[in-house]
Design an enzyme around this catalytic site. Structure first.
Site, PDB file in Angstrom:
ATOM      1  N   HIS A 199       0.806  -1.233   0.000  1.00 14.50           N
ATOM      2  CA  HIS A 199       0.000   0.000   0.000  1.00 14.50           C
ATOM      3  C   HIS A 199       0.835   1.277   0.000  1.00 14.50           C
ATOM      4  O   HIS A 199       0.284   2.364  -0.047  1.00 14.50           O
ATOM      5  CB  HIS A 199      -0.916   0.028   1.242  1.00 14.50           C
ATOM      6  CG  HIS A 199      -0.169   0.305   2.513  1.00 14.50           C
ATOM      7  ND1 HIS A 199       0.555  -0.664   3.167  1.00 14.50           N
ATOM      8  CD2 HIS A 199      -0.001   1.429   3.234  1.00 14.50           C
ATOM      9  CE1 HIS A 199       1.122  -0.144   4.240  1.00 14.50           C
ATOM     10  NE2 HIS A 199       0.802   1.138   4.305  1.00 14.50           N
TER      11      HIS A 199
HETATM   12  C1  UD1 Z   1      -1.473   5.829   5.692  1.00 14.17           C
HETATM   13  C2  UD1 Z   1      -0.087   6.298   6.128  1.00 14.17           C
HETATM   14  C3  UD1 Z   1       0.896   5.143   6.015  1.00 14.17           C
HETATM   15  C4  UD1 Z   1       0.400   3.912   6.765  1.00 14.17           C
HETATM   16  C5  UD1 Z   1      -1.018   3.561   6.316  1.00 14.17           C
HETATM   17  C6  UD1 Z   1      -1.549   2.448   7.186  1.00 14.17           C
HETATM   18  C7  UD1 Z   1       0.495   8.644   5.647  1.00 14.17           C
HETATM   19  C8  UD1 Z   1       1.260   9.553   4.756  1.00 14.17           C
HETATM   20  N1  UD1 Z   1       0.415   7.353   5.251  1.00 14.17           N
HETATM   21  O1  UD1 Z   1      -1.381   5.483   4.312  1.00 14.17           O
HETATM   22  O2  UD1 Z   1       2.138   5.526   6.564  1.00 14.17           O
HETATM   23  O3  UD1 Z   1       1.252   2.850   6.480  1.00 14.17           O
HETATM   24  O4  UD1 Z   1      -1.872   4.724   6.475  1.00 14.17           O
HETATM   25  O5  UD1 Z   1      -2.487   1.669   6.538  1.00 14.17           O
HETATM   26  O6  UD1 Z   1      -0.021   9.066   6.647  1.00 14.17           O
HETATM   27  N2  UD1 Z   1      -8.788   5.036   2.162  1.00 14.17           N
HETATM   28  C9  UD1 Z   1     -10.078   4.568   2.247  1.00 14.17           C
HETATM   29  N3  UD1 Z   1     -10.577   4.314   3.489  1.00 14.17           N
HETATM   30  C10 UD1 Z   1      -9.876   4.510   4.635  1.00 14.17           C
HETATM   31  C11 UD1 Z   1      -8.573   4.998   4.522  1.00 14.17           C
HETATM   32  C12 UD1 Z   1      -8.041   5.258   3.288  1.00 14.17           C
HETATM   33  O7  UD1 Z   1     -10.756   4.380   1.248  1.00 14.17           O
HETATM   34  O8  UD1 Z   1     -10.404   4.248   5.732  1.00 14.17           O
HETATM   35  C13 UD1 Z   1      -8.244   5.303   0.803  1.00 14.17           C
HETATM   36  C14 UD1 Z   1      -8.645   6.675   0.273  1.00 14.17           C
HETATM   37  O9  UD1 Z   1      -8.755   6.595  -1.104  1.00 14.17           O
HETATM   38  C15 UD1 Z   1      -7.447   7.528   0.650  1.00 14.17           C
HETATM   39  C16 UD1 Z   1      -6.305   6.541   0.430  1.00 14.17           C
HETATM   40  O10 UD1 Z   1      -6.825   5.291   0.847  1.00 14.17           O
HETATM   41  O11 UD1 Z   1      -7.294   8.653  -0.146  1.00 14.17           O
HETATM   42  C17 UD1 Z   1      -5.058   6.872   1.218  1.00 14.17           C
HETATM   43  O12 UD1 Z   1      -5.358   7.019   2.610  1.00 14.17           O
HETATM   44  P1  UD1 Z   1      -4.330   7.798   3.554  1.00 14.17           P
HETATM   45  O13 UD1 Z   1      -4.753   7.678   4.960  1.00 14.17           O
HETATM   46  O14 UD1 Z   1      -4.083   9.147   3.026  1.00 14.17           O
HETATM   47  O15 UD1 Z   1      -2.979   7.020   3.324  1.00 14.17           O
HETATM   48  P2  UD1 Z   1      -2.687   5.456   3.419  1.00 14.17           P
HETATM   49  O16 UD1 Z   1      -2.250   4.986   2.095  1.00 14.17           O
HETATM   50  O17 UD1 Z   1      -3.794   4.766   4.112  1.00 14.17           O
HETATM   51  N1  UDP Z   2      -3.214  -5.717   9.170  1.00 11.84           N
HETATM   52  C1  UDP Z   2      -4.500  -6.187   9.421  1.00 11.84           C
HETATM   53  N2  UDP Z   2      -5.267  -6.541   8.366  1.00 11.84           N
HETATM   54  C2  UDP Z   2      -4.838  -6.472   7.065  1.00 11.84           C
HETATM   55  C3  UDP Z   2      -3.522  -5.990   6.831  1.00 11.84           C
HETATM   56  C4  UDP Z   2      -2.743  -5.613   7.910  1.00 11.84           C
HETATM   57  O1  UDP Z   2      -4.917  -6.295  10.578  1.00 11.84           O
HETATM   58  O2  UDP Z   2      -5.580  -6.811   6.146  1.00 11.84           O
HETATM   59  C5  UDP Z   2      -2.404  -5.269  10.317  1.00 11.84           C
HETATM   60  C6  UDP Z   2      -1.037  -5.904  10.439  1.00 11.84           C
HETATM   61  O3  UDP Z   2      -1.083  -7.065  11.242  1.00 11.84           O
HETATM   62  C7  UDP Z   2      -0.206  -4.801  11.077  1.00 11.84           C
HETATM   63  C8  UDP Z   2      -0.851  -3.531  10.569  1.00 11.84           C
HETATM   64  O4  UDP Z   2      -2.152  -3.890  10.118  1.00 11.84           O
HETATM   65  O5  UDP Z   2      -0.324  -4.809  12.486  1.00 11.84           O
HETATM   66  C9  UDP Z   2      -0.050  -2.956   9.454  1.00 11.84           C
HETATM   67  O6  UDP Z   2      -0.735  -1.922   8.855  1.00 11.84           O
HETATM   68  P1  UDP Z   2      -0.318  -1.298   7.466  1.00 11.84           P
HETATM   69  O7  UDP Z   2       0.461  -2.287   6.685  1.00 11.84           O
HETATM   70  O8  UDP Z   2      -1.558  -0.739   6.883  1.00 11.84           O
HETATM   71  O9  UDP Z   2       0.580  -0.048   7.912  1.00 11.84           O
HETATM   72  P2  UDP Z   2       2.124   0.150   8.212  1.00 11.84           P
HETATM   73  O10 UDP Z   2       2.520  -0.783   9.280  1.00 11.84           O
HETATM   74  O11 UDP Z   2       2.856  -0.050   6.930  1.00 11.84           O
HETATM   75  O12 UDP Z   2       2.182   1.576   8.631  1.00 11.84           O
END
Ligand code: UD1
Ligand code: UDP
Length: 359
Positions: A199
């Site tokens: 992601h």
């Molecule tokens: C964010 C964090 C990343 C973290 C990840 C955990 C930043 C810059 N990035 O990335 O470090 O690893 O969260 O998963 O803060 N979206 C949905 N529903 C949700 C959330 C997101 O549809 O509940 C979609 C939307 O299209 C949104 C996109 O995901 O625009 C990105 O969401 P955002 O929270 O900006 O960044 P992540 O890629 O989730």
């Molecule tokens: N995770 C989860 N369900 C999923 C994918 C990840 O519960 O489908 C959990 C995973 O065990 C870990 C956390 O989410 O604890 C990681 O989140 P993510 O990869 O979104 O973010 P990052 O750690 O890269 O910030």
């Protein structure tokens, strides 16, 4: 005040919320609203049996800058009203930086859990967030000595402590309940499988890299199970390969899973292929102990590589497929211990907070 905003923050703060409660440290719980879908947010609060947040917002989708700015505005209002003596943030998201900025501008101390990680990859929004947050924090809870050394090298202002990572606490606290409650294996029809997640913006927002991942999973030597993050789903829908993805027999795409299901998949898989930060750490937890192929150009978790769990394989299709083949044919001996601690990080952080705040 404990502040969360995304899936990994809820998981990693859960042990700390419990430890603060056990030690009778008064704390309020805030969700700053960065993640908002049920399966990226509320699901984790329920599964991990956390209290309902005392304060929560819903932000929905904004550009990076707007998202950060809106959280600063929300958090400033809330911090003025509630005046906590300490704000605890975890990790490197936009919500973390925004909350830390709102707090420091009001003269409120910030405690950064998981301080000192560095990927040295300046394309990553997370690298900007973690560096800036570390520099405005009063207390820095570094998971490892390497993380602490990064902080020392940068001469950060606050006090540094090495505590381990609370994600190891989370795995240990939830694995037995996951084994009892999860039914996810009924949906997986192969004995052997690789578990994949991707992601990171610098990966999935680049259509060439996204295509490389899909093709690598298509050619993988064993079936690939892939619970897909909403950012990636959105990017796939916008791409030309969307129709093809549905037809790949070797690839099972699932919606984002709850923590208990995900723990069971980590425990049962042959290997993990991921660009996630937290998953690189969880793979080293004693109940999991799995090889991890990091599909990125860098990692801010070199401890997992040094310990022999993780390998940074890059983002090219052939390299990913070859690394999968190697992982199956030449299995690595993995250590018994995690380099990210023994599952007591939250307790250690709580003790430090009590001492520093004079409880
Ligand atoms: C964010 C964090 C990343 C973290 C990840 C955990 C930043 C810059 N990035 O990335 O470090 O690893 O969260 O998963 O803060 N979206 C949905 N529903 C949700 C959330 C997101 O549809 O509940 C979609 C939307 O299209 C949104 C996109 O995901 O625009 C990105 O969401 P955002 O929270 O900006 O960044 P992540 O890629 O989730
Ligand atoms: N995770 C989860 N369900 C999923 C994918 C990840 O519960 O489908 C959990 C995973 O065990 C870990 C956390 O989410 O604890 C990681 O989140 P993510 O990869 O979104 O973010 P990052 O750690 O890269 O910030």
């Amino acid at each position: 005040m404990v502040v969360v905003g995304t899936r990994p923050e809820i998981i990693k703060m859960a042990p700390l919320i419990r430890a603060l409660k056990a030690e009778e440290v008064p704390a309020v719980f805030t969700h700053c609203g960065q993640h908002y879908d049920y399966n990226m947010s509320q699901q984790f609060i329920e599964e991990l049996e956390l209290p309902k947040p005392d304060f929560s917002y819903v932000l929905k989708t904004y550009s990076q800058g707007t998202q950060t700015a809106r959280i600063i505005i929300h958090m400033e209002k809330l911090l003025k009203k509630t005046a906590p003596s300490l704000v605890l943030v975890e990790g490197d998201t936009n919500g973390v930086l925004a909350t830390a900025l709102a707090a420091v501008k009001l003269g409120i101390a910030v405690g950064h859990v998981e301080a000192g990680l560095r990927s040295f990859d300046f394309r990553m929004p997370e690298e900007h967030n973690r560096r800036l947050t570390d520099h405005v924090s009063t207390y820095l809870f570094a998971p490892t000595e390497i993380a602490k050394r990064n902080l020392e090298r940068e001469n950060v202002w606050g006090k540094k402590f090495v505590t381990g990572n609370t994600v190891i606490d989370a795995v240990i606290q939830h694995i037995s309940i996951a084994r009892k409650k999860s039914k996810i294996l009924k949906r997986i029809h192969s004995e052997q499988f690789a578990l994949a997640t991707a992601h990171r913006a610098e990966n999935v927002d680049d259509s060439t890299v996204l295509k490389n991942f899909v093709e690598a999973f298509e050619e993988a030597p064993i079936p690939v199970v892939y619970p897909m993050h909403p950012r990636t789903r959105k990017r796939l829908r916008q791409s030309k390969i969307c129709a093809k993805v549905q037809k790949i027999k070797n690839l099972k795409i699932l919606p984002p899973l709850g923590y208990l299901d995900f723990l069971v998949l980590m425990e049962k898989c042959e290997m993990i292929i991921t660009d996630s930060g937290g998953i690189q750490e969880e793979a080293t937890a004693p109940p999991i102990r799995k090889p991890v192929l990091v599909i990125r150009l860098s990692t801010e978790r070199p401890e997992a590589v040094k310990a022999g769990f993780a390998e940074v394989v890059g983002v090219e299709k052939d390299k990913i497929v070859k690394a999968m083949e190697r992982t199956i044919t030449q299995p690595r001996k993995l250590p018994d211990k995690s380099p990210f601690g023994d599952g007591n990080a939250a307790r250690k952080i709580t003790k430090i907070i009590k001492k520093e705040l004079g409880f």
